[in-house]
Design a protein around this motif. Structure first.
Motif, PDB file in Angstrom:
ATOM      1  N   SER A 105       0.885  -1.384   0.002  1.00 56.23           N
ATOM      2  CA  SER A 105      -0.088  -0.049  -0.101  1.00 56.23           C
ATOM      3  C   SER A 105       0.965   1.348  -0.025  1.00 56.23           C
ATOM      4  CB  SER A 105      -1.060   0.098   1.203  1.00 56.23           C
ATOM      5  OG  SER A 105      -0.156   0.010   2.455  1.00 56.23           O
ATOM      6  N   PHE A 106       2.253   1.069  -0.091  1.00 56.68           N
ATOM      7  CA  PHE A 106       3.065   2.359  -0.002  1.00 56.68           C
ATOM      8  C   PHE A 106       2.776   3.639  -0.930  1.00 56.68           C
ATOM      9  CE2 PHE A 106       6.891   4.676  -0.911  1.00 56.68           C
ATOM     10  CZ  PHE A 106       7.293   5.078   0.484  1.00 56.68           C
ATOM     11  N   PRO A 107       2.562   3.186  -2.341  1.00 52.20           N
ATOM     12  CA  PRO A 107       2.084   4.097  -3.180  1.00 52.20           C
ATOM     13  C   PRO A 107       0.745   4.934  -2.908  1.00 52.20           C
ATOM     14  CG  PRO A 107       2.542   2.186  -4.232  1.00 52.20           C
ATOM     15  CD  PRO A 107       2.510   1.869  -2.832  1.00 52.20           C
ATOM     16  N   TYR A 108      -0.031   4.636  -1.887  1.00 53.92           N
ATOM     17  CA  TYR A 108      -1.331   5.279  -1.666  1.00 53.92           C
ATOM     18  C   TYR A 108      -0.950   6.462  -0.503  1.00 53.92           C
ATOM     19  CZ  TYR A 108      -2.925   1.619  -4.499  1.00 53.92           C
ATOM     20  OH  TYR A 108      -3.039   1.042  -5.478  1.00 53.92           O
ATOM     21  N   TYR A 109       0.098   6.132   0.495  1.00 53.53           N
ATOM     22  CA  TYR A 109       0.333   7.168   1.568  1.00 53.53           C
ATOM     23  C   TYR A 109       1.829   7.372   1.352  1.00 53.53           C
ATOM     24  CZ  TYR A 109       3.120   3.092   3.654  1.00 53.53           C
ATOM     25  OH  TYR A 109       3.876   1.991   3.871  1.00 53.53           O
ATOM     26  N   SER A 110       2.560   7.402   0.410  1.00 49.27           N
ATOM     27  CA  SER A 110       3.808   8.015   0.279  1.00 49.27           C
ATOM     28  C   SER A 110       3.890   9.356   0.280  1.00 49.27           C
ATOM     29  CB  SER A 110       4.533   7.418  -1.265  1.00 49.27           C
ATOM     30  OG  SER A 110       3.805   7.936  -2.163  1.00 49.27           O
ATOM     31  N   HIS A 111       2.743  10.197   0.122  1.00 54.36           N
ATOM     32  CA  HIS A 111       2.986  11.441   0.053  1.00 54.36           C
ATOM     33  C   HIS A 111       3.253  12.128   1.283  1.00 54.36           C
ATOM     34  CE1 HIS A 111      -1.158  10.434   1.174  1.00 54.36           C
ATOM     35  NE2 HIS A 111      -1.150  11.686   1.952  1.00 54.36           N
ATOM     36  N   ILE A 112       2.925  11.389   2.549  1.00 54.38           N
ATOM     37  CA  ILE A 112       3.306  11.849   3.880  1.00 54.38           C
ATOM     38  C   ILE A 112       4.863  12.061   4.083  1.00 54.38           C
ATOM     39  CG2 ILE A 112       1.111  11.027   4.710  1.00 54.38           C
ATOM     40  CD1 ILE A 112       3.083   8.798   6.287  1.00 54.38           C
ATOM     41  N   PHE A 113       5.655  11.475   3.230  1.00 54.70           N
ATOM     42  CA  PHE A 113       6.992  11.780   3.463  1.00 54.70           C
ATOM     43  C   PHE A 113       7.588  12.966   2.644  1.00 54.70           C
ATOM     44  CE2 PHE A 113       6.087   7.297   3.954  1.00 54.70           C
ATOM     45  CZ  PHE A 113       6.967   6.947   4.985  1.00 54.70           C
ATOM     46  N   TYR A 114       7.077  13.734   1.720  1.00 56.98           N
ATOM     47  CA  TYR A 114       7.041  14.712   1.196  1.00 56.98           C
ATOM     48  C   TYR A 114       6.794  16.002   1.984  1.00 56.98           C
ATOM     49  CZ  TYR A 114       8.310  12.055  -2.921  1.00 56.98           C
ATOM     50  OH  TYR A 114       8.799  10.933  -3.640  1.00 56.98           O
ATOM     51  N   PRO A 115       7.860  16.838   2.295  1.00 51.92           N
ATOM     52  CA  PRO A 115       7.496  18.166   3.105  1.00 51.92           C
ATOM     53  C   PRO A 115       6.591  19.082   2.280  1.00 51.92           C
ATOM     54  CG  PRO A 115       9.761  18.070   2.602  1.00 51.92           C
ATOM     55  CD  PRO A 115       9.215  16.751   2.169  1.00 51.92           C
ATOM     56  N   ASP A 116       5.707  19.664   2.629  1.00 49.54           N
ATOM     57  CA  ASP A 116       5.143  20.954   1.788  1.00 49.54           C
ATOM     58  C   ASP A 116       6.107  22.094   1.684  1.00 49.54           C
ATOM     59  OD1 ASP A 116       3.474  22.379   0.680  1.00 49.54           O
ATOM     60  OD2 ASP A 116       1.949  22.829   2.142  1.00 49.54           O
ATOM     61  N   ASN A 117       6.504  22.146   0.313  1.00 52.15           N
ATOM     62  CA  ASN A 117       7.499  23.174   0.143  1.00 52.15           C
ATOM     63  C   ASN A 117       6.965  24.517  -0.630  1.00 52.15           C
ATOM     64  OD1 ASN A 117       7.374  21.495  -2.146  1.00 52.15           O
ATOM     65  ND2 ASN A 117       9.709  21.820  -2.580  1.00 52.15           N
ATOM     66  N   LYS A 118       5.853  24.380  -0.826  1.00 48.33           N
ATOM     67  CA  LYS A 118       4.867  25.370  -1.635  1.00 48.33           C
ATOM     68  C   LYS A 118       5.018  26.631  -1.029  1.00 48.33           C
ATOM     69  CE  LYS A 118       0.787  26.171  -4.199  1.00 48.33           C
ATOM     70  NZ  LYS A 118      -0.584  25.635  -4.361  1.00 48.33           N
ATOM     71  N   LYS A 119       5.430  27.535  -1.725  1.00 43.53           N
ATOM     72  CA  LYS A 119       5.552  29.197  -1.309  1.00 43.53           C
ATOM     73  C   LYS A 119       4.675  29.972  -1.822  1.00 43.53           C
ATOM     74  CE  LYS A 119      10.278  28.429  -2.489  1.00 43.53           C
ATOM     75  NZ  LYS A 119      10.416  27.768  -3.725  1.00 43.53           N
ATOM     76  N   GLU A 120       4.323  31.002  -1.136  1.00 44.74           N
ATOM     77  CA  GLU A 120       3.056  31.702  -1.537  1.00 44.74           C
ATOM     78  C   GLU A 120       4.088  32.998  -2.254  1.00 44.74           C
ATOM     79  OE1 GLU A 120       0.283  35.297   0.603  1.00 44.74           O
ATOM     80  OE2 GLU A 120       0.547  33.318   1.526  1.00 44.74           O
ATOM     81  N   VAL A 121       3.408  32.984  -3.627  1.00 45.59           N
ATOM     82  CA  VAL A 121       3.938  33.912  -4.614  1.00 45.59           C
ATOM     83  C   VAL A 121       3.223  35.290  -4.660  1.00 45.59           C
ATOM     84  CG1 VAL A 121       4.744  34.093  -6.934  1.00 45.59           C
ATOM     85  CG2 VAL A 121       4.819  31.945  -5.765  1.00 45.59           C
ATOM     86  N   VAL A 122       3.904  36.384  -4.400  1.00 47.81           N
ATOM     87  CA  VAL A 122       3.390  37.501  -4.643  1.00 47.81           C
ATOM     88  C   VAL A 122       3.343  37.923  -6.171  1.00 47.81           C
ATOM     89  CG1 VAL A 122       3.626  39.952  -4.080  1.00 47.81           C
ATOM     90  CG2 VAL A 122       4.193  38.318  -2.444  1.00 47.81           C
ATOM     91  N   ILE A 123       2.055  37.910  -6.724  1.00 46.15           N
ATOM     92  CA  ILE A 123       2.078  38.539  -8.044  1.00 46.15           C
ATOM     93  C   ILE A 123       2.363  39.892  -8.266  1.00 46.15           C
ATOM     94  CG2 ILE A 123       0.795  38.383 -10.128  1.00 46.15           C
ATOM     95  CD1 ILE A 123      -0.372  35.530  -9.007  1.00 46.15           C
ATOM     96  N   VAL A 124       3.107  40.558  -8.786  1.00 47.33           N
ATOM     97  CA  VAL A 124       3.489  41.734  -9.186  1.00 47.33           C
ATOM     98  C   VAL A 124       2.645  42.210 -10.374  1.00 47.33           C
ATOM     99  CG1 VAL A 124       4.883  43.886  -9.652  1.00 47.33           C
ATOM    100  CG2 VAL A 124       5.552  41.899  -7.771  1.00 47.33           C
ATOM    101  N   ASN A 125       2.693  41.539 -11.577  1.00 49.52           N
ATOM    102  CA  ASN A 125       2.047  41.804 -12.543  1.00 49.52           C
ATOM    103  C   ASN A 125       1.400  40.470 -13.447  1.00 49.52           C
ATOM    104  OD1 ASN A 125       1.662  42.603 -15.224  1.00 49.52           O
ATOM    105  ND2 ASN A 125       3.555  43.515 -15.790  1.00 49.52           N
ATOM    106  N   GLN A 126       0.131  40.324 -13.357  1.00 50.67           N
ATOM    107  CA  GLN A 126      -0.598  39.246 -14.041  1.00 50.67           C
ATOM    108  C   GLN A 126       0.012  39.079 -15.270  1.00 50.67           C
ATOM    109  OE1 GLN A 126      -2.841  37.928 -11.874  1.00 50.67           O
ATOM    110  NE2 GLN A 126      -3.021  36.174 -13.469  1.00 50.67           N
ATOM    111  N   SER A 127       0.289  39.733 -16.069  1.00 51.30           N
ATOM    112  CA  SER A 127       0.919  39.311 -17.254  1.00 51.30           C
ATOM    113  C   SER A 127       2.083  38.549 -17.411  1.00 51.30           C
ATOM    114  CB  SER A 127       1.020  40.637 -18.365  1.00 51.30           C
ATOM    115  OG  SER A 127       2.084  41.412 -17.846  1.00 51.30           O
ATOM    116  N   ASN A 128       2.804  38.564 -16.275  1.00 60.87           N
ATOM    117  CA  ASN A 128       4.155  37.542 -16.134  1.00 60.87           C
ATOM    118  C   ASN A 128       3.814  36.119 -15.850  1.00 60.87           C
ATOM    119  OD1 ASN A 128       5.771  39.608 -16.595  1.00 60.87           O
ATOM    120  ND2 ASN A 128       5.952  40.060 -14.316  1.00 60.87           N
ATOM    121  N   ILE A 129       2.517  35.960 -15.257  1.00 58.83           N
ATOM    122  CA  ILE A 129       1.911  34.551 -15.161  1.00 58.83           C
ATOM    123  C   ILE A 129       1.698  33.674 -16.428  1.00 58.83           C
ATOM    124  CG2 ILE A 129       0.222  33.205 -13.948  1.00 58.83           C
ATOM    125  CD1 ILE A 129       1.987  34.807 -12.144  1.00 58.83           C
ATOM    126  N   GLN A 130       2.397  32.808 -16.324  1.00 60.47           N
ATOM    127  CA  GLN A 130       2.475  31.624 -17.530  1.00 60.47           C
ATOM    128  C   GLN A 130       2.078  30.305 -17.013  1.00 60.47           C
ATOM    129  OE1 GLN A 130       5.918  31.871 -19.642  1.00 60.47           O
ATOM    130  NE2 GLN A 130       5.491  30.609 -21.414  1.00 60.47           N
TER     131      GLN A 130
END
Length: 198
Positions: A105-130
């Motif tokens: 069953s490892f593939p179903y719970y392996s996500h717990i080993f990955y730390p959440d490294n998502k950062k909050e991004v401050v969007i200065v100019n919406q036209s730069n988002i791709q």
């Protein structure tokens, strides 16, 4: 004596098959912990054998339990006082069974080993988002998706990453003033999975 050896071999075969069934998913987590991302996809070819290996594990461990629980023959009654070897005990079979279940069953719970490294991004100019869709070769399970997502989120300016092994892609939304398509490709390729350029 022959039955003891057969039972022991069945238990070990079941254990080996269970670990092998998830061998395509375990290396990405080990690679993350060890910091060697490039070796993550080394066993991804095992994914096609996963259903068969799970079947072998279930049959082998089932046989070991059958052999343990079956009624003893009349000629075996005299050995009641003899202490069973450790691999003939109920505790050993329970341990093997639990370890096999955890491995399968490892593939179903392996996500717990990955730390959440998502950062909050401050969007200065919406036209730069791709948003770009990268075709990725070699992902075979949710653990592979997590490995790719984690690697891409380490870059600056990443707004969102959605990796899918089923679709064989990674959809990345990013601020192109902070990171580039080439940086994202390099991050994905560093995991051992490869971006397919068309």
């Amino acid at each position: 004596m022959k039955t003891e050896k057969t039972s022991k071999n069945a238990a070990y075969t079941g254990l080996f098959a269970a670990v092998a069934a998830s061998s395509c998913c375990i290396p990405p987590v080990i690679a993350l912990i060890a910091g060697v991302g490039g070796s993550a996809s080394a066993l991804s070819w095992m994914e096609t054998f996963r259903p068969y290996l799970i079947g072998v594990a279930i049959v082998a461990i089932g046989y070991a339990w059958y052999d343990y629980l079956k009624p003893k023959k009349a000629e075996d009654c005299c050995e009641v006082d003899a202490k069973p070897k450790w691999f003939q005990t109920k505790g050993f079979l329970i341990g093997i069974t639990l370890f096999a279940a955890i491995s399968i069953s490892f593939p179903y719970y392996s996500h717990i080993f990955y730390p959440d490294n998502k950062k909050e991004v401050v969007i200065v100019n919406q036209s730069n988002i791709q948003t770009l869709n990268f075709e990725v070769e070699g992902m075979t399970c949710a653990s592979c998706e997590q490995h790719v997502t984690h690697a891409v989120n380490n870059l600056e300016g990443i707004v969102n990453v959605n990796a899918s092994y089923e679709k064989a892609n990674a959809k990345v939304e990013f601020d192109n003033s902070k990171t580039t398509k080439e940086d994202i490709e390099k991050a994905i390729n560093s995991t051992g999975y490869k971006v397919i350029n068309k």
